[in-house]
Design an enzyme around this catalytic site. Structure first.
Site, PDB file in Angstrom:
ATOM      1  N   PRO A   1      12.286  24.676  38.998  1.00  0.00           N
ATOM      2  CA  PRO A   1      12.647  25.397  37.787  1.00  0.00           C
ATOM      3  C   PRO A   1      13.735  24.502  38.614  1.00  0.00           C
ATOM      4  CG  PRO A   1      12.132  27.229  39.486  1.00  0.00           C
ATOM      5  CD  PRO A   1      11.587  25.708  39.645  1.00  0.00           C
TER       6      PRO A   1
ATOM      7  N   VAL B   1      18.269  23.583  37.374  1.00  0.00           N
ATOM      8  CA  VAL B   1      19.135  23.366  36.828  1.00  0.00           C
ATOM      9  C   VAL B   1      20.083  22.611  37.286  1.00  0.00           C
ATOM     10  CG1 VAL B   1      20.908  25.292  37.064  1.00  0.00           C
ATOM     11  CG2 VAL B   1      18.505  26.861  37.055  1.00  0.00           C
TER      12      VAL B   1
ATOM     13  N   ASP C   1      17.147  23.313  42.934  1.00  0.00           N
ATOM     14  CA  ASP C   1      15.693  24.235  41.710  1.00  0.00           C
ATOM     15  C   ASP C   1      15.978  25.771  42.368  1.00  0.00           C
ATOM     16  OD1 ASP C   1      13.107  25.981  42.376  1.00  0.00           O
ATOM     17  OD2 ASP C   1      12.601  24.378  43.726  1.00  0.00           O
ATOM     18  N   HIS C   2      15.910  26.614  41.175  1.00  0.00           N
ATOM     19  CA  HIS C   2      16.076  27.973  40.639  1.00  0.00           C
ATOM     20  C   HIS C   2      15.087  29.013  42.011  1.00  0.00           C
ATOM     21  CE1 HIS C   2      19.580  30.894  39.750  1.00  0.00           C
ATOM     22  NE2 HIS C   2      19.020  29.820  38.116  1.00  0.00           N
ATOM     23  N   ARG C   3      13.980  28.745  43.017  1.00  0.00           N
ATOM     24  CA  ARG C   3      13.703  29.544  42.989  1.00  0.00           C
ATOM     25  C   ARG C   3      14.693  29.435  44.477  1.00  0.00           C
ATOM     26  NH1 ARG C   3       8.138  25.644  43.485  1.00  0.00           N
ATOM     27  NH2 ARG C   3       9.514  24.904  44.229  1.00  0.00           N
TER      28      ARG C   3
END
Length: 466
Positions: A260, A262, A436-438
């Site tokens: 994901p 951002v 990576d928003h994880r």
């Protein structure tokens, strides 16, 4: 005895490569580890050494053909003699190019060295892809001339007059230039290179492409009807999706739809950094180094990573773990004639400004020449892409697969900017950070980007961060 050499396992998940050029022909006599071909994988153009000493009996693949791992590429008559490997007298083992599963392993054939039987001289190391055994200590094998034998014509082209090539040396050029010459039908042997030490360049090939000379000769002779005599361009053209672009596309799709993304932006006044770079150019102590804005951003990133380690991580879905890297292998996105690659500088966090400048210069040179090693293309932990060289201010870069962040540098522009309560003309740059928003939340990403910006806006801030 006839031995068939099959395309070996190239590692790194690579299952195919393109034969760029053969340096041998049927009837040639070759030695163990002699450079016999240039092959282009999805990551680099590498030299293919021979696993046998003997006589070439057949070339199974023509230049320009994409070959899958395990497919035959060349046959040798080794006259019943197997090449030696490590182990000394009486311990020689054959370097097999035909394994039980039909796939030759570069790992199995690599790293075998030792003493030649009886004379105590070191035997050549039997490696396959990308690395030739040293003819002398620490050296790399010299390119050998093509010996007498027929010239192999590319598939689909009418055969030309076959002339014996004797022992003439191969024209000096890089693999991408040789590939371009084949595409345009230019004979490199007929060219005189204008590059350093007679190196044939891309411009040399373009200048001697069929039709170019005729077009040049016809200049100044206006047609009777007064119109320019030009061949109409085709309405569309097609070209095959080559291995590098195919791999890059697959990696970008996987990254875009797995991690994901951002993206955050920060526009800063980098006038102090520009002034610092100008002072370094005037300093004789730094005359031998090309220290530019990319070098400073690279150093700023390494400092910011130490303060924000979540940006230097990897999501290991298979193991259910987050991998924290305690080092920085800094990837630099590079546009090459073959497509986009992201080679990385190993342990960039441990390098000073001048060492980073040297590493970046070497990385750029090998990328342009198409000789980037497989090792440099793997193991990256975080990346930079310099879109500012194209006059672009900002963008939303896609993560290099397996990495948590990528920083895009925009163009430096002279812009009216608030400075000490007044409007002044300043050097301004926009930084774009995708993460990576994880692995990275908004606060961590923002702090990292702010740290990089603080260093560029005021290089003296480094003293408060290290």
């Amino acid at each position: 005895m006839i031995k068939v050499f099959k395309l070996p396992d190239l590692g790194e998940g690579l299952t195919e490569s393109e034969i760029v050029a053969w340096l041998i022909a049927p009837g040639d006599t070759v030695e163990l580890n002699q450079h016999i071909a240039d092959v282009e994988t999805a990551k680099a153009v590498v030299e293919l050494p021979s696993p046998f000493a003997g006589t070439v009996t057949e070339l199974h693949q023509q230049p320009g053909v994409v070959v899958h791992v395990g497919e035959p590429i060349v046959s040798f008559d080794v006259a019943g003699a197997e090449p030696q490997s490590a182990g000394g007298v009486g311990a020689a083992q054959p370097v097999e190019a035909e394994f039980g599963d039909g796939v030759a392993s570069a790992t199995d054939a690599a790293g075998r060295s030792g003493e030649a039987a009886g004379d105590g001289a070191p035997a050549r190391e039997a490696v396959l892809v990308g690395y030739g055994a040293a003819a002398e200590r620490g050296g790399r094998p010299k390119r050998r001339p093509r010996f007498g034998g027929p010239v192999v014509e590319p598939v689909g082209k009418a055969p030309s007059v076959v002339e014996p090539v004797g022992t003439r040396e191969r024209p000096r050029s890089t693999p991408p230039v040789r590939a371009l010459a084949r595409e345009l039908g230019v004979d490199l042997a007929a060219l005189t290179g204008t590059g350093p030490d007679g190196l044939i360049t891309r411009d040399d090939v373009h200048q001697n492409a069929p039709g170019r000379a005729a077009a040049s000769a016809g200049q100044g002779q206006a047609p009777r009807d007064g119109r320019a005599d030009a061949t109409p361009a085709p309405r569309e053209s097609r070209s095959p999706i080559k291995s590098l672009r195919k791999l890059t596309a697959a990696a970008m799709v996987q990254s875009a739809f797995t991690a994901p993304h951002v993206t955050e932006f920060l526009t800063i006044d980098v006038t102090p950094t520009v002034e610092l770079l100008d002072s370094l150019k005037r300093d004789r102590a730094f005359a031998d180094y090309r220290i530019g804005i990319l070098t400073v951003v690279a150093k700023a990133l390494c400092i910011a990573v130490a303060r924000n380690p979540s940006l230097n991580t990897r999501w290991d879905d298979a193991a259910g773990e987050i991998v924290q890297f305690n080092y920085v292998n800094l990837g630099i996105a590079a546009a090459t004639p073959r497509g986009l690659i992201v080679p990385n500088i190993k342990d960039a966090h441990a390098l000073g400004l001048t060492e980073l400048a040297t590493a970046l210069a070497g990385l750029t040179e090998t990328a342009r020449a198409g000789t980037t090693s497989q090792d440099a293309l793997t193991g990256g932990t975080i990346s930079i892409t310099n879109i500012g060289v194209y006059g672009i201010d900002a963008g939303t870069p896609i993560l290099n697969p397996g990495e948590a962040a990528i920083l895009a540098m925009g163009s430096i522009r002279r812009t009216p900017w608030e400075h000490h309560g007044e409007v002044a003309l300043r050097s301004v740059m926009t930084l774009s950070l995708s993460f990576d928003h994880r692995l990275v939340d908004g606060e961590q990403g923002s702090r990292f980007l702010a740290d990089v910006g603080s260093i560029l806006a005021n290089p003296g801030m480094v003293l408060t961060m290290i």
